[in-house]
Design an enzyme around this catalytic site. Structure first.
Site, PDB file in Angstrom:
ATOM      1  N   HIS A 208       0.302  -1.344  -0.180  1.00 19.19           N
ATOM      2  CA  HIS A 208       0.337   0.054   0.128  1.00 19.19           C
ATOM      3  C   HIS A 208       0.638   1.286  -0.012  1.00 19.19           C
ATOM      4  O   HIS A 208       0.371   2.746  -0.141  1.00 19.19           O
ATOM      5  CB  HIS A 208      -1.101  -0.069   0.824  1.00 19.19           C
ATOM      6  CG  HIS A 208      -0.266   0.629   2.264  1.00 19.19           C
ATOM      7  ND1 HIS A 208       0.398  -0.522   3.059  1.00 19.19           N
ATOM      8  CD2 HIS A 208      -0.699   1.638   2.967  1.00 19.19           C
ATOM      9  CE1 HIS A 208       1.080  -0.186   4.061  1.00 19.19           C
ATOM     10  NE2 HIS A 208       0.497   0.978   4.073  1.00 19.19           N
TER      11      HIS A 208
HETATM   12  C1  UD1 Z   1      -1.876   6.023   5.129  1.00 21.35           C
HETATM   13  C2  UD1 Z   1      -0.665   6.934   5.944  1.00 21.35           C
HETATM   14  C3  UD1 Z   1       0.219   5.176   5.976  1.00 21.35           C
HETATM   15  C4  UD1 Z   1      -0.127   4.399   6.348  1.00 21.35           C
HETATM   16  C5  UD1 Z   1      -0.999   3.319   6.050  1.00 21.35           C
HETATM   17  C6  UD1 Z   1      -1.741   2.709   6.824  1.00 21.35           C
HETATM   18  C7  UD1 Z   1      -0.370   8.573   5.591  1.00 21.35           C
HETATM   19  C8  UD1 Z   1       0.389   9.849   4.702  1.00 21.35           C
HETATM   20  N1  UD1 Z   1       0.124   7.471   5.068  1.00 21.35           N
HETATM   21  O1  UD1 Z   1      -1.682   5.382   3.807  1.00 21.35           O
HETATM   22  O2  UD1 Z   1       0.874   5.669   6.394  1.00 21.35           O
HETATM   23  O3  UD1 Z   1       0.841   2.968   6.255  1.00 21.35           O
HETATM   24  O4  UD1 Z   1      -2.284   5.014   6.126  1.00 21.35           O
HETATM   25  O5  UD1 Z   1      -2.472   1.665   6.037  1.00 21.35           O
HETATM   26  O6  UD1 Z   1      -0.708   9.168   6.146  1.00 21.35           O
HETATM   27  N2  UD1 Z   1      -9.071   5.118   1.290  1.00 21.35           N
HETATM   28  C9  UD1 Z   1     -10.708   4.607   0.763  1.00 21.35           C
HETATM   29  N3  UD1 Z   1     -10.573   3.854   2.222  1.00 21.35           N
HETATM   30  C10 UD1 Z   1     -10.498   4.190   3.374  1.00 21.35           C
HETATM   31  C11 UD1 Z   1      -9.197   4.876   3.526  1.00 21.35           C
HETATM   32  C12 UD1 Z   1      -8.473   5.158   1.675  1.00 21.35           C
HETATM   33  O7  UD1 Z   1     -10.599   3.991  -0.125  1.00 21.35           O
HETATM   34  O8  UD1 Z   1     -10.299   3.659   4.544  1.00 21.35           O
HETATM   35  C13 UD1 Z   1      -7.994   4.738   0.302  1.00 21.35           C
HETATM   36  C14 UD1 Z   1      -8.511   6.428  -0.599  1.00 21.35           C
HETATM   37  O9  UD1 Z   1      -9.043   6.221  -2.283  1.00 21.35           O
HETATM   38  C15 UD1 Z   1      -7.507   7.076  -0.392  1.00 21.35           C
HETATM   39  C16 UD1 Z   1      -6.365   6.290  -0.124  1.00 21.35           C
HETATM   40  O10 UD1 Z   1      -6.949   4.937  -0.123  1.00 21.35           O
HETATM   41  O11 UD1 Z   1      -6.874   8.339  -1.576  1.00 21.35           O
HETATM   42  C17 UD1 Z   1      -5.602   6.415   0.605  1.00 21.35           C
HETATM   43  O12 UD1 Z   1      -5.305   6.622   1.907  1.00 21.35           O
HETATM   44  P1  UD1 Z   1      -4.793   7.268   2.506  1.00 21.35           P
HETATM   45  O13 UD1 Z   1      -4.622   7.936   4.123  1.00 21.35           O
HETATM   46  O14 UD1 Z   1      -4.376   8.397   2.406  1.00 21.35           O
HETATM   47  O15 UD1 Z   1      -3.362   7.405   2.720  1.00 21.35           O
HETATM   48  P2  UD1 Z   1      -2.638   5.404   2.782  1.00 21.35           P
HETATM   49  O16 UD1 Z   1      -1.996   4.948   1.667  1.00 21.35           O
HETATM   50  O17 UD1 Z   1      -4.101   4.182   3.481  1.00 21.35           O
HETATM   51  N1  UDP Z   2      -3.244  -5.470   9.311  1.00 23.19           N
HETATM   52  C1  UDP Z   2      -4.876  -5.767   8.889  1.00 23.19           C
HETATM   53  N2  UDP Z   2      -5.380  -6.076   8.229  1.00 23.19           N
HETATM   54  C2  UDP Z   2      -5.041  -6.396   6.455  1.00 23.19           C
HETATM   55  C3  UDP Z   2      -4.123  -6.314   6.865  1.00 23.19           C
HETATM   56  C4  UDP Z   2      -2.638  -4.880   7.567  1.00 23.19           C
HETATM   57  O1  UDP Z   2      -5.682  -5.804   9.873  1.00 23.19           O
HETATM   58  O2  UDP Z   2      -5.924  -6.583   6.208  1.00 23.19           O
HETATM   59  C5  UDP Z   2      -2.956  -4.679   9.571  1.00 23.19           C
HETATM   60  C6  UDP Z   2      -1.343  -6.127   9.881  1.00 23.19           C
HETATM   61  O3  UDP Z   2      -1.559  -6.679  10.620  1.00 23.19           O
HETATM   62  C7  UDP Z   2      -0.918  -4.380  10.710  1.00 23.19           C
HETATM   63  C8  UDP Z   2      -1.440  -3.492  10.360  1.00 23.19           C
HETATM   64  O4  UDP Z   2      -2.907  -3.760   9.811  1.00 23.19           O
HETATM   65  O5  UDP Z   2      -1.456  -4.565  12.500  1.00 23.19           O
HETATM   66  C9  UDP Z   2      -0.771  -2.318   9.428  1.00 23.19           C
HETATM   67  O6  UDP Z   2      -1.512  -1.531   8.600  1.00 23.19           O
HETATM   68  P1  UDP Z   2      -0.428  -1.051   7.400  1.00 23.19           P
HETATM   69  O7  UDP Z   2       0.156  -2.687   6.851  1.00 23.19           O
HETATM   70  O8  UDP Z   2      -2.085  -0.581   6.825  1.00 23.19           O
HETATM   71  O9  UDP Z   2       0.429   0.347   7.992  1.00 23.19           O
HETATM   72  P2  UDP Z   2       1.563   0.381   8.363  1.00 23.19           P
HETATM   73  O10 UDP Z   2       2.031  -1.009   9.196  1.00 23.19           O
HETATM   74  O11 UDP Z   2       2.686   0.225   7.366  1.00 23.19           O
HETATM   75  O12 UDP Z   2       1.554   2.351   8.482  1.00 23.19           O
END
Ligand code: UD1
Ligand code: UDP
Length: 362
Positions: A208
């Protein structure tokens, strides 16, 4: 003591699940939970509150997806309003997302001290939004809870502790990792994901990070590599982050049916998959550590990691988005990884206890 916690993204719910359970044991602390709304799909948010019994947020700011500036700015605006209303003694933030930075900046600017869990981590890659968020959050935090020795050393090299913030000197503590506490606690509650048959030997994969999803070449390479691995007979289960699902539409290649794509799952399902997989392949920060907690080798689809001790000790191999490297390291996994999982890298499951004790005492 009134403690206001700001969370908003999946990994923060998972960390807060463990820490909030510890906070509840302290009668002297009243916790107010603010959900920024950064993650909002029920399988990216609600499921964790239900499964981990995290108290329903006192505030949901509903700031969902937007550009970095718009998202962070809107969050700050809303958080500031809540801070003026609630007047907490401290603000608690986790990790390195935009919600982390917004919470920390909104608080410190109106002289409310900030506690940062997962302080001191560095990738030394300023192209990552997370690196910017974590450096700035550390700089304005009063209590820096570091999960590892490396995190402590990173801060020391940057001249921490800095001069006092609002008259209080920065306090740096090696707390251990709250995700380790969670993995131990929830290990007994693993839940088989519904709707799929889980093969006996499979790779658990997630992707992601912006550096992969928003770079068409990187994303194509990762898709191609997973297809090659899956076609060679090794099953892959990939709970797909909504960001990646969206970005897949913009590249020419796609996953073949050999890769088992599922919607994001809850934490208990993730624990089940971690327990039953033979390897992890990911660009997630949290999942790299969980691979270690559940004694599984991990291929990390990034050029660098904040969790360098995993690489140095032979539990994690960095491949970036290099297709050939991913396929090669995967095919030779049996001989490449350490199996000495008894080494203590992240504390022994009492990080939350240590953190909450310190927050209660000061
Ligand atoms: C964010 C964090 C990242 C973290 C990740 C965990 C920042 C800059 N990034 O990235 O560090 O590792 O969360 O998962 O804060 N979206 C949905 N539904 C949701 C959430 C997101 O559809 O519930 C989609 C939207 O299109 C959105 C995109 O995902 O634009 C990205 O979401 P965003 O929260 O901006 O960043 P993440 O990639 O999730
Ligand atoms: N995770 C989850 N469901 C999923 C994918 C990840 O519960 O479908 C959990 C994973 O086990 C870990 C956390 O989400 O505990 C990690 O979050 P993510 O990878 O979104 O973000 P990051 O740690 O890279 O910021």
């Amino acid at each position: 003591m009134k403690l206001l916690t700001v969370i908003g993204a999946r990994p923060q719910f998972i960390k807060a699940g463990t820490v909030s359970r510890e906070i509840k044991k302290h009668r002297t602390i009243k916790e107010i939970i603010v959900h920024t709304g950064q993650h909002y799909d029920s399988n990216m948010s609600d499921v964790f509150f239900e499964q981990m019994k995290i108290p329903t947020p006192d505030y949901n700011l509903g700031v969902s997806s937007a550009s970095h500036g718009a998202m962070t700015g809107r969050m700050m605006l809303e958080i500031e309003e809540v801070l003026h209303k609630e007047k907490p003694d401290k603000v608690l933030v986790y990790g390195d997302t935009n919600s982390t930075l917004a919470g920390a900046l909104a608080a410190v600017k109106i002289h409310i001290p900030v506690a940062h869990i997962e302080a001191g981590l560095r990738s030394f890659n300023m192209d990552m939004p997370e690196e910017i968020n974590r450096i700035l959050t550390d700089r304005v935090s009063t209590w820096l809870f570091c999960p590892t020795d490396v995190a402590i050393s990173n801060l020391s090299k940057e001249g921490f502790p800095h001069t006092s913030i609002h008259g209080v000197k920065q306090s740096i503590m090696k707390s251990g990792d709250v995700m380790q506490d969670g993995a131990i606690f929830y290990s007994n509650f693993a839940k088989k994901p519904e709707g799929i048959s889980v093969p006996p030997d499979f790779i658990l994969a997630t992707v992601h990070r912006a550096e992969n999803t928003d770079n068409p070449l990187n994303l194509s390479n990762i898709v191609d590599a997973m297809n090659i691995i899956a076609q060679s007979g090794k099953k892959i289960i990939l709970p797909l982050h909504p960001r990646t699902k969206k970005m897949l539409k913009s590249i020419e290649t796609d996953f073949t049916d050999d890769v088992i794509i599922i919607d994001p799952v809850g934490y208990l399902e993730m624990v089940y998959l971690l327990k039953h997989c033979s390897m992890v392949m990911t660009d997630s920060g949290g999942l790299q550590k969980e691979a270690f907690f559940f004694r599984k080798p991990c291929i990390t689809l990034r050029e660098e990691t904040e969790w360098v001790e995993l690489v140095e000790n032979g539990f994690n191999i960095l491949t970036g988005a290099n297709k050939e490297l991913i396929v090669d390291r995967c095919s030779r996994a049996d001989s490449l990884f350490s199996s000495n999982y008894s080494i203590d890298l992240y504390g022994n499951g009492i990080a939350s206890e240590k953190i909450v004790k310190q927050l209660a005492a000061e």
